[in-house]
Design a protein around this motif. Sequence first.
Motif, PDB file in Angstrom:
ATOM      1  N   MET A   1       8.935  14.603   1.292  1.00  3.98           N
ATOM      2  CA  MET A   1       9.118  13.983  -0.005  1.00  3.98           C
ATOM      3  C   MET A   1       9.543  12.522   0.110  1.00  3.98           C
ATOM      4  SD  MET A   1      10.687  16.475  -2.574  1.00  3.98           S
ATOM      5  CE  MET A   1       9.794  16.767  -3.884  1.00  3.98           C
ATOM      6  N   GLU A   2      10.136  12.250   1.179  1.00  2.00           N
ATOM      7  CA  GLU A   2      10.589  10.899   1.423  1.00  2.00           C
ATOM      8  C   GLU A   2       9.406   9.941   1.505  1.00  2.00           C
ATOM      9  OE1 GLU A   2      13.912   8.566   2.099  1.00  2.00           O
ATOM     10  OE2 GLU A   2      14.094  10.699   1.963  1.00  2.00           O
ATOM     11  N   GLN A   3       8.331  10.357   2.075  1.00  2.00           N
ATOM     12  CA  GLN A   3       7.165   9.520   2.301  1.00  2.00           C
ATOM     13  C   GLN A   3       6.543   9.031   1.007  1.00  2.00           C
ATOM     14  OE1 GLN A   3       6.767   8.454   5.085  1.00  2.00           O
ATOM     15  NE2 GLN A   3       4.697   7.825   5.436  1.00  2.00           N
ATOM     16  N   PRO A   4       6.251   9.892   0.020  1.00  2.38           N
ATOM     17  CA  PRO A   4       5.636   9.376  -1.201  1.00  2.38           C
ATOM     18  C   PRO A   4       6.526   8.372  -1.918  1.00  2.38           C
ATOM     19  CG  PRO A   4       5.390  11.743  -1.103  1.00  2.38           C
ATOM     20  CD  PRO A   4       6.265  11.325   0.042  1.00  2.38           C
ATOM     21  N   ASP A   5       7.830   8.554  -1.832  1.00  7.14           N
ATOM     22  CA  ASP A   5       8.707   7.580  -2.485  1.00  7.14           C
ATOM     23  C   ASP A   5       8.648   6.223  -1.790  1.00  7.14           C
ATOM     24  OD1 ASP A   5       9.532   9.233  -4.471  1.00  7.14           O
ATOM     25  OD2 ASP A   5      11.304   9.961  -3.391  1.00  7.14           O
ATOM     26  N   ASP A   6       8.589   6.244  -0.475  1.00  6.09           N
ATOM     27  CA  ASP A   6       8.477   4.972   0.257  1.00  6.09           C
ATOM     28  C   ASP A   6       7.144   4.295  -0.045  1.00  6.09           C
ATOM     29  OD1 ASP A   6      10.939   5.199   1.433  1.00  6.09           O
ATOM     30  OD2 ASP A   6      10.179   6.023   3.328  1.00  6.09           O
ATOM     31  N   ASP A   7       6.071   5.093  -0.067  1.00  5.78           N
ATOM     32  CA  ASP A   7       4.760   4.520  -0.401  1.00  5.78           C
ATOM     33  C   ASP A   7       4.755   3.979  -1.826  1.00  5.78           C
ATOM     34  OD1 ASP A   7       3.725   5.092   2.059  1.00  5.78           O
ATOM     35  OD2 ASP A   7       2.755   6.974   1.444  1.00  5.78           O
ATOM     36  N   SER A   8       5.341   4.705  -2.743  1.00  2.00           N
ATOM     37  CA  SER A   8       5.405   4.250  -4.135  1.00  2.00           C
ATOM     38  C   SER A   8       6.227   2.978  -4.234  1.00  2.00           C
ATOM     39  CB  SER A   8       6.025   5.325  -5.028  1.00  2.00           C
ATOM     40  OG  SER A   8       5.210   6.467  -5.063  1.00  2.00           O
ATOM     41  N   LEU A   9       7.321   2.948  -3.469  1.00  2.00           N
ATOM     42  CA  LEU A   9       8.172   1.759  -3.488  1.00  2.00           C
ATOM     43  C   LEU A   9       7.432   0.567  -2.900  1.00  2.00           C
ATOM     44  CD1 LEU A   9      10.924   0.539  -4.091  1.00  2.00           C
ATOM     45  CD2 LEU A   9      11.663   1.291  -1.823  1.00  2.00           C
ATOM     46  N   ARG A  10       6.743   0.787  -1.803  1.00  2.00           N
ATOM     47  CA  ARG A  10       5.978  -0.297  -1.186  1.00  2.00           C
ATOM     48  C   ARG A  10       4.869  -0.780  -2.122  1.00  2.00           C
ATOM     49  NH1 ARG A  10       5.049   2.204   4.490  1.00  2.00           N
ATOM     50  NH2 ARG A  10       6.344   3.720   3.564  1.00  2.00           N
ATOM     51  N   LEU A  11       4.190   0.141  -2.766  1.00  2.19           N
ATOM     52  CA  LEU A  11       3.141  -0.243  -3.718  1.00  2.19           C
ATOM     53  C   LEU A  11       3.723  -1.015  -4.900  1.00  2.19           C
ATOM     54  CD1 LEU A  11       0.865   2.945  -3.834  1.00  2.19           C
ATOM     55  CD2 LEU A  11       0.260   0.683  -2.967  1.00  2.19           C
ATOM     56  N   ALA A  12       4.864  -0.543  -5.368  1.00  5.25           N
ATOM     57  CA  ALA A  12       5.518  -1.223  -6.494  1.00  5.25           C
ATOM     58  C   ALA A  12       5.960  -2.615  -6.077  1.00  5.25           C
ATOM     59  CB  ALA A  12       6.693  -0.402  -6.993  1.00  5.25           C
ATOM     60  N   LEU A  13       6.535  -2.760  -4.873  1.00  2.00           N
ATOM     61  CA  LEU A  13       6.964  -4.077  -4.388  1.00  2.00           C
ATOM     62  C   LEU A  13       5.749  -5.001  -4.187  1.00  2.00           C
ATOM     63  CD1 LEU A  13       9.791  -3.136  -1.851  1.00  2.00           C
ATOM     64  CD2 LEU A  13      10.035  -4.258  -4.067  1.00  2.00           C
ATOM     65  N   ALA A  14       4.672  -4.450  -3.672  1.00  2.00           N
ATOM     66  CA  ALA A  14       3.461  -5.238  -3.481  1.00  2.00           C
ATOM     67  C   ALA A  14       2.917  -5.701  -4.830  1.00  2.00           C
ATOM     68  CB  ALA A  14       2.415  -4.413  -2.724  1.00  2.00           C
ATOM     69  N   VAL A  16       4.691  -6.116  -7.534  1.00  2.00           N
ATOM     70  CA  VAL A  16       5.622  -7.138  -8.043  1.00  2.00           C
ATOM     71  C   VAL A  16       5.325  -8.482  -7.391  1.00  2.00           C
ATOM     72  CG1 VAL A  16       8.040  -7.860  -8.018  1.00  2.00           C
ATOM     73  CG2 VAL A  16       7.451  -5.544  -8.717  1.00  2.00           C
ATOM     74  N   ARG A  17       5.098  -8.491  -6.062  1.00  2.00           N
ATOM     75  CA  ARG A  17       4.779  -9.749  -5.369  1.00  2.00           C
ATOM     76  C   ARG A  17       3.457 -10.339  -5.892  1.00  2.00           C
ATOM     77  NH1 ARG A  17       7.114  -7.071  -0.845  1.00  2.00           N
ATOM     78  NH2 ARG A  17       5.077  -6.211  -0.292  1.00  2.00           N
ATOM     79  N   ASP A  18       2.477  -9.472  -6.101  1.00  3.45           N
ATOM     80  CA  ASP A  18       1.207  -9.941  -6.651  1.00  3.45           C
ATOM     81  C   ASP A  18       1.398 -10.526  -8.042  1.00  3.45           C
ATOM     82  OD1 ASP A  18      -0.232  -9.265  -4.417  1.00  3.45           O
ATOM     83  OD2 ASP A  18      -0.987  -7.354  -5.228  1.00  3.45           O
ATOM     84  N   LEU A  19       2.196  -9.856  -8.836  1.00  3.48           N
ATOM     85  CA  LEU A  19       2.459 -10.356 -10.194  1.00  3.48           C
ATOM     86  C   LEU A  19       3.228 -11.675 -10.143  1.00  3.48           C
ATOM     87  CD1 LEU A  19       3.292  -7.036 -12.088  1.00  3.48           C
ATOM     88  CD2 LEU A  19       1.254  -8.470 -12.354  1.00  3.48           C
ATOM     89  N   GLN A  20       4.163 -11.791  -9.200  1.00  2.00           N
ATOM     90  CA  GLN A  20       4.912 -13.044  -9.063  1.00  2.00           C
ATOM     91  C   GLN A  20       3.982 -14.184  -8.650  1.00  2.00           C
ATOM     92  OE1 GLN A  20       7.961 -11.809  -6.302  1.00  2.00           O
ATOM     93  NE2 GLN A  20       9.471 -11.507  -7.949  1.00  2.00           N
ATOM     94  N   ARG A  21       3.080 -13.898  -7.695  1.00  4.42           N
ATOM     95  CA  ARG A  21       2.101 -14.915  -7.282  1.00  4.42           C
ATOM     96  C   ARG A  21       1.204 -15.297  -8.465  1.00  4.42           C
ATOM     97  NH1 ARG A  21       0.618 -11.400  -2.692  1.00  4.42           N
ATOM     98  NH2 ARG A  21       2.360 -11.628  -1.268  1.00  4.42           N
ATOM     99  N   THR A  22       0.789 -14.299  -9.227  1.00  4.38           N
ATOM    100  CA  THR A  22      -0.052 -14.563 -10.398  1.00  4.38           C
ATOM    101  C   THR A  22       0.683 -15.448 -11.397  1.00  4.38           C
ATOM    102  OG1 THR A  22      -1.186 -12.453 -10.106  1.00  4.38           O
ATOM    103  CG2 THR A  22      -1.374 -13.501 -12.269  1.00  4.38           C
TER     104      THR A  22
END
Length: 106
Positions: A1-14, A16-22
Amino acid sequence: MEQPDDDSLRLALAEVRDLQRTVVVLRSELELSHQERQHVVQDALSFAHSEITQLRETVAALRASLERVTQEKLDALQQASTLHHGEVAQLHDTIRALRDTLEARA
């Protein structure tokens, strides 16, 4: 269960970074657009000012020309009037001289 949360967090952070760049790119484009618009407005104002100055100079030149022509006409009328009065006075003198001659013969 730990893995999907990390992937979700990484996707969310990515995301956010994309939105910040935009946001940064859009802000830069907006500022550039604003500067271009300001430049266009400044050019239009400069052109309008130049045209107004040129029109004022044209009006002043036309006014001066009109005043000169008006003065020339007044001078011509004055000269014609002076000549007319001189001719009338000369004709009166001729009439008097002829009348005196006729009276002297009679």
